[in-house]
Design a protein around this motif. Structure first.
Motif, PDB file in Angstrom:
ATOM      1  N   ILE A 186       4.776   4.528   6.895  1.00 29.43           N
ATOM      2  CA  ILE A 186       4.140   4.025   7.765  1.00 29.43           C
ATOM      3  C   ILE A 186       4.015   4.899   9.072  1.00 29.43           C
ATOM      4  N   LYS A 187       2.726   5.199   9.385  1.00 25.63           N
ATOM      5  CA  LYS A 187       2.572   6.184  10.444  1.00 25.63           C
ATOM      6  C   LYS A 187       1.796   5.582  11.734  1.00 25.63           C
ATOM      7  N   VAL A 188       1.996   5.822  12.755  1.00 20.49           N
ATOM      8  CA  VAL A 188       1.400   5.347  13.879  1.00 20.49           C
ATOM      9  C   VAL A 188       0.165   6.142  14.575  1.00 20.49           C
ATOM     10  N   ASP A 189      -0.735   5.572  15.181  1.00 22.37           N
ATOM     11  CA  ASP A 189      -1.996   6.399  15.293  1.00 22.37           C
ATOM     12  C   ASP A 189      -2.445   5.594  16.511  1.00 22.37           C
ATOM     13  N   ASN A 190      -3.900   6.187  17.231  1.00 23.37           N
ATOM     14  CA  ASN A 190      -4.525   5.370  18.023  1.00 23.37           C
ATOM     15  C   ASN A 190      -5.932   5.641  17.918  1.00 23.37           C
ATOM     16  N   GLU A 197       3.104   4.713  25.468  1.00 28.36           N
ATOM     17  CA  GLU A 197       4.102   3.713  25.740  1.00 28.36           C
ATOM     18  C   GLU A 197       3.925   2.884  24.159  1.00 28.36           C
ATOM     19  N   ARG A 198       3.093   2.314  23.915  1.00 32.50           N
ATOM     20  CA  ARG A 198       2.914   1.283  23.006  1.00 32.50           C
ATOM     21  C   ARG A 198       3.154   2.024  21.564  1.00 32.50           C
ATOM     22  N   MET A 199       2.661   3.196  21.574  1.00 35.58           N
ATOM     23  CA  MET A 199       2.788   3.903  20.175  1.00 35.58           C
ATOM     24  C   MET A 199       4.285   4.336  19.953  1.00 35.58           C
ATOM     25  N   GLU A 200       4.846   4.774  21.408  1.00 37.32           N
ATOM     26  CA  GLU A 200       6.333   4.946  21.241  1.00 37.32           C
ATOM     27  C   GLU A 200       7.304   3.595  20.787  1.00 37.32           C
ATOM     28  N   LEU A 201       6.964   2.558  21.436  1.00 35.03           N
ATOM     29  CA  LEU A 201       7.648   1.436  21.285  1.00 35.03           C
ATOM     30  C   LEU A 201       7.346   0.921  19.725  1.00 35.03           C
ATOM     31  N   ILE A 202       6.229   1.083  19.232  1.00 33.49           N
ATOM     32  CA  ILE A 202       5.879   0.770  17.702  1.00 33.49           C
ATOM     33  C   ILE A 202       7.013   1.757  17.000  1.00 33.49           C
ATOM     34  N   LYS A 203       6.904   3.133  17.093  1.00 37.39           N
ATOM     35  CA  LYS A 203       7.727   3.949  16.429  1.00 37.39           C
ATOM     36  C   LYS A 203       9.105   3.497  16.449  1.00 37.39           C
ATOM     37  N   GLU A 204       9.603   3.143  17.589  1.00 37.40           N
ATOM     38  CA  GLU A 204      11.073   2.672  17.989  1.00 37.40           C
ATOM     39  C   GLU A 204      11.383   1.515  17.091  1.00 37.40           C
ATOM     40  N   SER A 205      10.408   0.562  17.167  1.00 40.93           N
ATOM     41  CA  SER A 205      10.903  -0.615  16.580  1.00 40.93           C
ATOM     42  C   SER A 205      10.822  -0.567  14.908  1.00 40.93           C
ATOM     43  N   LEU A 206      10.101   0.566  14.464  1.00 34.81           N
ATOM     44  CA  LEU A 206      10.023   0.365  12.995  1.00 34.81           C
ATOM     45  C   LEU A 206      10.951   1.382  12.308  1.00 34.81           C
ATOM     46  N   ASN A 207      11.914   2.375  13.236  1.00 33.73           N
ATOM     47  CA  ASN A 207      12.723   2.970  13.006  1.00 33.73           C
ATOM     48  C   ASN A 207      12.597   3.980  11.624  1.00 33.73           C
ATOM     49  N   ASN A 208      11.411   4.711  11.847  1.00 30.56           N
ATOM     50  CA  ASN A 208      11.202   5.773  10.461  1.00 30.56           C
ATOM     51  C   ASN A 208      10.946   5.106   9.187  1.00 30.56           C
ATOM     52  N   PHE A 219       0.943  -1.331  -0.044  1.00 25.57           N
ATOM     53  CA  PHE A 219      -0.119   0.124  -0.035  1.00 25.57           C
ATOM     54  C   PHE A 219       0.746   1.198  -0.018  1.00 25.57           C
ATOM     55  N   ASP A 220       0.198   2.512  -0.521  1.00 24.28           N
ATOM     56  CA  ASP A 220       1.016   3.704  -0.383  1.00 24.28           C
ATOM     57  C   ASP A 220       1.488   4.236   1.005  1.00 24.28           C
ATOM     58  N   GLU A 221       0.303   3.852   1.751  1.00 25.54           N
ATOM     59  CA  GLU A 221       0.656   4.322   3.267  1.00 25.54           C
ATOM     60  C   GLU A 221      -0.052   3.117   4.212  1.00 25.54           C
ATOM     61  N   LEU A 222       0.511   3.171   5.381  1.00 31.42           N
ATOM     62  CA  LEU A 222       0.178   1.972   6.073  1.00 31.42           C
ATOM     63  C   LEU A 222      -0.054   2.789   7.605  1.00 31.42           C
ATOM     64  N   ILE A 223      -1.162   2.776   8.167  1.00 23.30           N
ATOM     65  CA  ILE A 223      -1.209   3.355   9.597  1.00 23.30           C
ATOM     66  C   ILE A 223      -1.461   1.987  10.450  1.00 23.30           C
ATOM     67  N   VAL A 224      -0.559   2.151  11.337  1.00 22.53           N
ATOM     68  CA  VAL A 224      -0.488   1.122  12.390  1.00 22.53           C
ATOM     69  C   VAL A 224      -1.191   1.910  13.377  1.00 22.53           C
ATOM     70  N   ALA A 225      -2.522   1.280  13.828  1.00 20.20           N
ATOM     71  CA  ALA A 225      -3.385   2.055  14.649  1.00 20.20           C
ATOM     72  C   ALA A 225      -3.670   1.261  16.094  1.00 20.20           C
ATOM     73  N   VAL A 226      -3.305   1.799  17.242  1.00 20.67           N
ATOM     74  CA  VAL A 226      -3.385   1.110  18.589  1.00 20.67           C
ATOM     75  C   VAL A 226      -4.688   1.347  19.115  1.00 20.67           C
ATOM     76  N   LEU A 227      -5.482   0.094  19.623  1.00 23.13           N
ATOM     77  CA  LEU A 227      -6.741   0.403  20.105  1.00 23.13           C
ATOM     78  C   LEU A 227      -6.862   1.023  21.545  1.00 23.13           C
ATOM     79  N   VAL A 228      -7.326   2.050  21.699  1.00 26.61           N
ATOM     80  CA  VAL A 228      -7.489   2.347  23.057  1.00 26.61           C
ATOM     81  C   VAL A 228      -9.063   1.847  23.642  1.00 26.61           C
ATOM     82  N   ASN A 229      -8.602   0.877  24.610  1.00 25.65           N
ATOM     83  CA  ASN A 229      -9.972   0.105  25.164  1.00 25.65           C
ATOM     84  C   ASN A 229      -9.848   0.186  26.728  1.00 25.65           C
ATOM     85  N   PRO A 230     -10.713   0.979  27.127  1.00 24.99           N
ATOM     86  CA  PRO A 230     -10.902   1.502  28.580  1.00 24.99           C
ATOM     87  C   PRO A 230     -11.463   0.128  29.323  1.00 24.99           C
ATOM     88  N   ALA A 231     -11.806  -0.981  28.641  1.00 21.82           N
ATOM     89  CA  ALA A 231     -12.434  -2.055  29.413  1.00 21.82           C
ATOM     90  C   ALA A 231     -11.381  -2.929  29.565  1.00 21.82           C
TER      91      ALA A 231
END
Ligand code: PNS
Length: 160
Positions: free
Chosen positions: A64-68, A49-60, A28-40
Motif C-alpha cells: 500500500i502506498k499513500v499519495d495525493n 496531515e491526512r496522508m500522515e494519519l493514513i500512513k500511521e494507521s496502516l502501519n507500513n 491487487f498487487d499494489e493499492l494507492i490510497v490517494a487523497v484528494l486536494v480540493n481547494p474548494a
C-alpha cells in the motif's frame, strides 16, 4: 501487475476506510490510497496531515502506498498507470452518486475499471463527516477511527 487506486477525501480516515483498504490490498498487487486536494473545500486536516494519519494507521502494510492528487481522478489514474479504481459502498444512498462518478470516470478513461466493495456491516453507518460531528459535540469516537486519528481529532476540535 494490477495497480488499484482507492481515492477519497479521508478527512480523516476512519475504520470503515481501513477495512476497505485491507480488503482491497488483498485483491491487487499494489493499492494507492490517494487523497484528494480540493481547494474548494475547507478540510479539518491538511492534505499532509491526512496522508500522515493514513500512513500511521496502516502501519507500513507492504503493498500500500499513500499519495495525493488534484484535478480529475480519471487523469490521475492514467498518469500513475493504474488499472482499477476502488470505492466502498455503504448503503443504497451511496449508489446513485457512485454510479454517476463511475460512469463519468469510465467515459473519461475507458481503460479503467471501477470496483466496489460492500462495507462491512459494523461500519455501514460510518463516515468522516459523522465522526467529526460527534467529536465536535463531545461524543465518544473511540473504535470508529484509529487511535492516532482519535488523538489528533480531539486535539483539533479543542477537546485536548
Ligand atoms: O471521500 P469522498 O469525498 O467520497 O471522495 C470523492 C472523490 C475524491 C473520489 C471524488 O470527489 C473525486 O474523484 N474527485 C476528483 C474530481 C473528479 O474526478 N471529478 C469527476 C468525477 S465524476
Amino acid at each position: 501487475m494490477k495497480r488499484a487506486v482507492y481515492p477519497g477525501s479521508f478527512d480523516p480516515i476512519t475504520n470503515g476506510h481501513i477495512d476497505i483498504i485491507k480488503r482491497a490490498s488483498k485483491l491487487f498487487d499494489e493499492l494507492i490510497v490517494a487523497v484528494l486536494v480540493n481547494p474548494a473545500k475547507t478540510p479539518l486536516f491538511t492534505v499532509e496531515e491526512r496522508m500522515e494519519l493514513i500512513k500511521e494507521s496502516l502501519n507500513n502494510m507492504p503493498n500500500i502506498k499513500v499519495d495525493n492528487f488534484d484535478g480529475l481522478l480519471a487523469h490521475y489514474v492514467s498518469k500513475i498507470k493504474a488499472d482499477v479504481i476502488v470505492r466502498g459502498l455503504r448503503a443504497v444512498s451511496d449508489f446513485e452518486t457512485e454510479f454517476q462518478m463511475a460512469l463519468m470516470n469510465k467515459r473519461l478513461n475507458p481503460d479503467v475499471e471501477i470496483v466496489f466493495l460492500m462495507t462491512s456491516y459494523e461500519y455501514s453507518y460510518l463516515s468522516s463527516g459523522v465522526v467529526k460531528e460527534v467529536a465536535r459535540l463531545g461524543g465518544d469516537v473511540s473504535g470508529l477511527v484509529p487511535k492516532c486519528v482519535e488523538v489528533k481529532l480531539l486535539e483539533r476540535v479543542g477537546r485536548r
